[in-house]
Design an enzyme around this catalytic site. Sequence first.
Site: not given
Lengths: 1512, 469
Positions: A20, A50, A233, A253-254, A909, A957, A960, A966
Amino acid sequence: MTVDNQPQGLYDPRFERDGCGIGAIVNIRGERTHTVVRQALMILQNLRHRGATGYDSETGDGAGIILQKPHDFLLDVAEGLGINLPAVGDYAVGMVFLPTDESQQQAIWDVFQSQTERVGLEWLGSRVVPVDPSVLGEAAAAVQPAVFQIFIGRGSAQDELAFNRSLYLARRLSEKSIAAQLNDAAESFHVASLSVNTVVYKGMLLPEQVSSYFVDLTDPRLTSALAAVHSRFSTNTFPAWRLAHPFRWLCHNGEINTIRGNVNWFRAREVSLANELFGEFAEELRPLIRSDQSDSACLDDAVELLMLTGRSVDEALRLLVPEAWQKNSFMDQARRAHCEYNATLMEPWDGPAALCFTDGVRLGVALDRSGLRPCRYTVTTDDTVILASEAGVLPIPADRVKVWGKLRPGEMLLIDTKQQRILNDFDLKAEAAAKFDYLGWVERHITQLDPQVSVAEPELLEDLSRQQAAFAYTREELSMVLSSVARTGDELVSSMGDDTPLAVLSQRPRLLFDYFKQQFAQVTNPPIDPLREDMVMSLTMYLGAKGNLAAPPSSSALLVRIESPLLTPGELNSLERIPALKSCKLSTLFSPATGVAGMRMALSELVDDAVKQVRCGSALLVLSDRGVDEGHAAIPSVLAVAAVHHELVKLGLRTRADIIVESGEARSPHHFACLIGYGAAAVVPYLALASIQDLIQSDELDAPLSYSEAVKSFVKGGQKGLLKIMSKMGITTLQSYCGAQIFEAIGLSQQLVNEFFPATASRLAGLTFDDLARETIARHRHSFDLRRSAEDLPLPGGFIHYRFGGEQHAWSPEAIAKLQHATTSGSFAAYSDFRKLANAETAAPTALRHLLTPLKQRSKVDISEVEPASEIVKRFTTGAMSLGAISQESHEALAIAMNRIGGKSNTGEGGEDAARFQPESPAVSRNSAIKQVASGRFGVTIHYLTHADEIQIKIAQGAKPGEGGQLPGHKVDQQIAKLRHSTPGVQLISPPPHHDIYSIEDLAQLIFDLKSANPRARVSVKLVSEAGIGAVAVGVAKAGADKILVAGDNGGTGASPLSSIKHAGAPWELGLAEVHQTLIINRLRDRVVIETDGQLRTGRDVVIAAALGADEFGFSTAPLIVQGCIMMRKCHLNTCPVGIATQDPVLRQRFSGKPEHVINYFFFVAEEVREWMADLGVTSFADLVGRTDLVGQRRVEGPSKARHLDLAPLLHKPQISPKFTKPASGYVPDTYDDSLLQQCRPALEDRTPVVLSRRINNSRRATGTLLSGEVARRFGAEGLPDSSITLRFEGIAGQSFGAFLAPGITANLVGAANDYVGKGLSGGRISIVPPKQAQFDGDVPVVVGNTTLYGATSGSLYVAGAAGERFAVRNSGAFAVVEGVGDHGCEYMTGGVVVVLGGVGRNFAAGMSGGVAYVLDTDGLFHLRCNPTLVETRRLSNASDESDVALLRQMIHRHISHTQSERAQAILTNWEWHVAKFVKIAPKTDGASASKKLGRIKSIKRTVGHEVQSHV
Amino acid sequence: MSDPTGFLEIPRQKTAYRPIKERVKDWDYVGPQTLPIEQNVQQAKRCMDCGVPFCQSDYGCPVHNVIPEWNSLVGSGGWQEALKKLHATNNFPEFTGFLCPAPCENACVLNRDSQPVTIREVELAIIERGFEAGLVKPILPRQERRERVAVVGSGPAGLAAAQELRRRGFQVRVFDRGQKPGGLLRYGIPDFKMAKHVIDRRIEQMKAEGVEFSLGVSIGKDVLLNDLQRDFDAVLLAVGAESARDLPVPGRDLAGVHLAMDYLTEQNQVLAGEVASTTINAKGKRVAVIGGGDTASDCIGTARRQGAASIYEFSLMPKPGLERGAETPWPLVASTLKVSHAHEEGCERVFSVMTTGFRGVGGQVSQLDAVQCAVKDGQLVKKPGTEFSLDVDLVLLAIGFVGADSKIVNATPGLVQRSNGTISGDLNGMTSLPGVFVAGDARRGASLIVWAIAEGRRAADAIERYLHQ
């Protein structure tokens, strides 16, 4: 309609999440005006982007406002109703949602009134809140409640605290008895607020609907000195009025990641708390925190309860959401002691959070310890404070601005309208810490173990190999896994994913741990990087009886602080000898001869004993399985600990003792995580340590280490692994992880789960307690069959590498050889041999899909009528494997093959060489149709984005999930370094989260950015299967994605820690079905395409995936096998002997794959699909999608565990009514940016320079991005000449200002900007200057938000002010000058130059492997703020650093010319003096050693291929 | 831990045999007496520790030796542990170490487009070091069981089964018609391929473990199978497949035309002192060996050492290529040209020839008639006009075996022999007679020693299960 959101199939509403925007406004002097309310509502409207809407665009996800009780207004309106309200402090107002049925309303009133009177309060009356239903969306209107206000008088309550406790009682008792008595009515009954000081107006509304719906809010009589607003949201589309924020005390928010543990721990504490607070009502009230509500609502409940103990609202929040104090070297002793005292009382409610809270007098905001949500504030010259998720939510004339600030991680800001002042974080916490002698308390009540005892003598266990076998150790595990961690202190890294069966499909007895899959954060909250952001992580635990939340500190018992939950037997020993900590050892052994009943009996005796011991004062229960022999088997340790933990929670005894598990079973991070996640405080892995000793003795460790060194490594590896597992869920402290149950079970029966692992998701049924016992006993019997020699024990294993006689692998030698023979020879008959194996016709099942079977239909059609293979192959993609992970030869062969058949390959990537963007010939195009955008943003430029047909945001992914990646330095050769804008030979780090996606609304923003960059590409979002992915997918669909990729947990990878490959995530069958079903239930399925991947191999796999809901299909491992991969699992070592997963030029020459082989493969698969389609009577592939009726569960014969599974939830078909869905409206370019584009035509068409001036505000997002896309399309990576387009803005810019700005575009902003400025900057120039008129009070104003220049590749940025957290994160080429940055500056940077002319936050340069930064170290404490792991720092000297000084000076000059910064001018004026105050930060000079390494690898003597005979 | 780049840095290196001139003068082992340890350590480091070790899969080693594990151990000096792991899957690694054609090396991933690891030599090094260091000790059962098992035949299958069963506590007696145990190992394999003491020291270990031997007893003749059934709780027939394939052409009856195994056995008996002298000897003769397999090579080596004047090897099949053909892609067994040490010692190899008859003088063979042939549509056809003759004094037929000796089957009612000569058994290897099992060449037809060991181990498991029902 309401039936839709009941659990069905794989959909479960408890997985729903939200994100939100929040905002607040306060008049510091406490002056109540209607203006404050009006302005708050304006803030709300400016946060609209938002929030979100569902399938019904007029129904928002919820919005609301909390304000002071408008006494005068209420007095007036109540009078009109004949209610005489008493003095302002003597009554409370409640905001209540009721059913629309009047008789139901009456029934509720009756209960409420009687409960109110029962607790001694006075029922004054109620008022219908006037509303305008015409503004509501269809869906919101359908479930609109009747909204009432109620008035309750103080009655007999003595003081405010007593009044508040009584109000709480009245509300909770009413809620409970209404729920108990009035079933139907209770559904629609909700008390939004009931308070003396505040009132909440909220609903299933869009932000702009709030003021028009609630007529009161526009009434000028309604006044307040403070107000907080929230725009939601959510990841569902069901209208649920009660879910809107604000809650009674806060808006959030969270997301609280540890909610299950927190609620459980609260339950454990509530007996004592309730007794203390509510006396006679205690029993009736429990549970104090309802588990059937959102995480934010639970947090609100907890805040309320802590306030009822007499704490202030801010104190309550500091206890619940503490800052990261353990590793903060800037914190003073008293404050640290206060934090530690709090930590012993309460584990953190951990997760990303920006919290706005108020008690009606004080209003504050707080950020969680990681500070992952933004919060900006403005203080005006007329004493108003505006706080919000974004800057610019309320237009303030520049000349009235006094402060532009932002909250740092863990900070709190409070405005006290009574004291009429702002309390900043430091003052607030210093004041709180001074209230009590916490330092003295810590000294008296906390002790720790003597560090000398950590490693005692090695232990010799009798019958070691039999004990190892009994605990399912394998030779492979000993020689590969255990020895690796004991040697290196790191968990073993492996590659190519997992192709062994789920534990429940395995033909072998497996440990109970193997049935649990780790959960991880995706989209709705971010995972954390436990290495680079170690400062927020903690493994500290406090052992012993915990204090009562309602009691004074002095009453606490002694606690032992341990810094790590992994203890050696020696450490356990010394713990047990602490006299003030009464401990007791409980054996978890049972006699295998007593069979299944014996294990059950032993477990229930264990639980009874534990309860008895705690009642008798034991503060430490040691559950031990020592002593396994022929007559003694061990109860699975996680079963034992969960059983004891939950019983103690149930009885309210849990906080009186801690549980330590001393087990031979535990040895991997996953095991430790399971044990701690289900309640253990510490683990003593004695058999692992004894095994290490044995490895040392038999020379198998392959390193000259002593026992104590090896044990230290092992413990270190275990700790790192635990941190990784916690952080992949975004959890930072082990205290919060403990008991948080962040797992999904696959293959355990509901009965077993309900009894021992309550609230753990387990959706396909499976093993019962008895099965588990049988499995345990069978393994024990085999291990202790004394007639057999122990020479063969433990068994070979084969869980990682294939071993004959070990665990089954889908990619068996036969499967690999047969597929290669088929595709190189082009023989469909040979492919048929392969598919028989791969479809589990001639091999045992390895995947859930093998237990499903397409049901041949009587209406079968002739195969000639079925859609041709050439059409079907267009639905195929290859997976995201970067150039870097695989070789150029392999990468390009896949691209050529996919382009030729009309499928899609994926860059992975790592960027892509621009030379590949244009086809070489009609038959040969090496351009990857899918361009991936992952967290490292390597090579993601505007040019790259414009050449995509599809842009894929990789959230997670399969191999993992929740982790970063890395690329080791030795794989970064010249070419790869060029594509990734980095230095050859230097390792590259991809962070675990996208630093611009910490929540669902952030994802919406990134999708918006990418669509702006390339409106023609579809945007897909890659998720990984886990319980709850359906809710995430709904959020993703609402965020505007065109496609959702559901990846299975077993996909390949170049490198990943073993426990992630094996134990994180779920199979795609589960995730795909859940996503498909949940999207249908939310009426969003038509908006998105669904793709799935994860070890897809055959046409049958495709057909089943289609039936479960997939439109498209990704393949990775199989095409690599076709190219010659033989599953070496050496990708991470760069030694792939077939030239695929390697960058070594000699090995690359061995690559033998051909595009034709790949094409053969995909056509074979498509032909097989057609055969199945003919049998199913389906001619068009599109008609196959979602047809679960064409699939049935296959019976499994024999003693297989798989026969316990019930796959019906996978095949569930939701029935929705009314049946309407609206297709997505598609991407509409932002009209603002579109008009910029139109006006820049002269520059685009004939390169005539253009200069434009505009006003801007925070709802204008990704400004300049659409234009940049057009520049890149027309002019390529080069773009336009400098200053071809100059855009001048004034105001506060929205998020992603200047994202992907192309060369030739300059954006000048006078004002400020929000988060993500210059994201992916691709050559453009940005300058930001605060308005001259502002009257800043001295501090450097914060003019840009968080995560500036994320993934920038080139260009420049000049900011005449400070920036937020993570400035220049993952910058790989941009130049920037800024006058102050928050925490984590230059994180993961690989290139470019950053100059900071002011303060920096903590953890500067974490993970920085390239580029250079210059920081003006004004207070001389920079070294405490810098993370020195990868960088070295040096003070500049005019004399010896000529080139640095010249560069720095040049950049400051440019800064002045772009911003006219006075600060910069002052520095230059006194240059000689300032130079010496600059610190240069650059990667450690192993740049040289890295390229040396690269050289060494190349110069290895190559002698392969020659056989030499020598004579002896 | 394996060396991740060993295969890139270290070339394949095989231990060379003794110089030809030297070795053809004696009957001793062709190779060196002591293996170079350092060389084997280096070679073991070439192992890539594959995620899918094809070497130990069904494409490779029939006993599924955990090759990557012991390679890794040898690479890091863990010889003792390596021996333990080797013995865990293979009772007699020295037999395979000396004699196995190493299907593991064919399936080695490095053999896909390079040179495989010298797996067989590493195996041999591990076990030989083990013997030298005194690590090969009797392993006594932890618990005695009273059930008695008879094992008929003391070739590798019978010995492996006997050892496994004994170590699990069963009372085991091995019967063999030979004077000494070992079967074909002892009487078929020439000393220059493996010295007999290699067998003897293993037998010593087995005896110490409690395996009993009854030698010189022919089952079906001296003792009936039914007697064994009566006296024992289970019987294992590991009688081999020594019924040789014959060549029914004109002149087959001439003197000087012999079955290879008769020839080889006699020489072995002479060397062991069991008989005084040979009746078939190549000394000074023109020798033709018919057949292209291992037995043919053994005949060539033996004839060379006996002092043959000339040696021909006639193969029916065309000369294989040096490279792997498209029809047998890796990891399938490739039919490339194999050059044995006997070949190296000198002989004329002739391919694509079909022997059509022998002619003789005075009942003694003097000439061999043959014709060239070719493969057409999978069938061998003679090429008209390519007939030729060769002067010979001794012809040795080494063209394979056609199953178990029928004697025991004929003497045992109810025991079923398949048309291919093998004795019929179910999935567990149990024959049509309850409690009577069959393993090794007798069950699967003539094959490799390593297969025999695998068969013996599996039979032991099956017998244990049977006795436990």
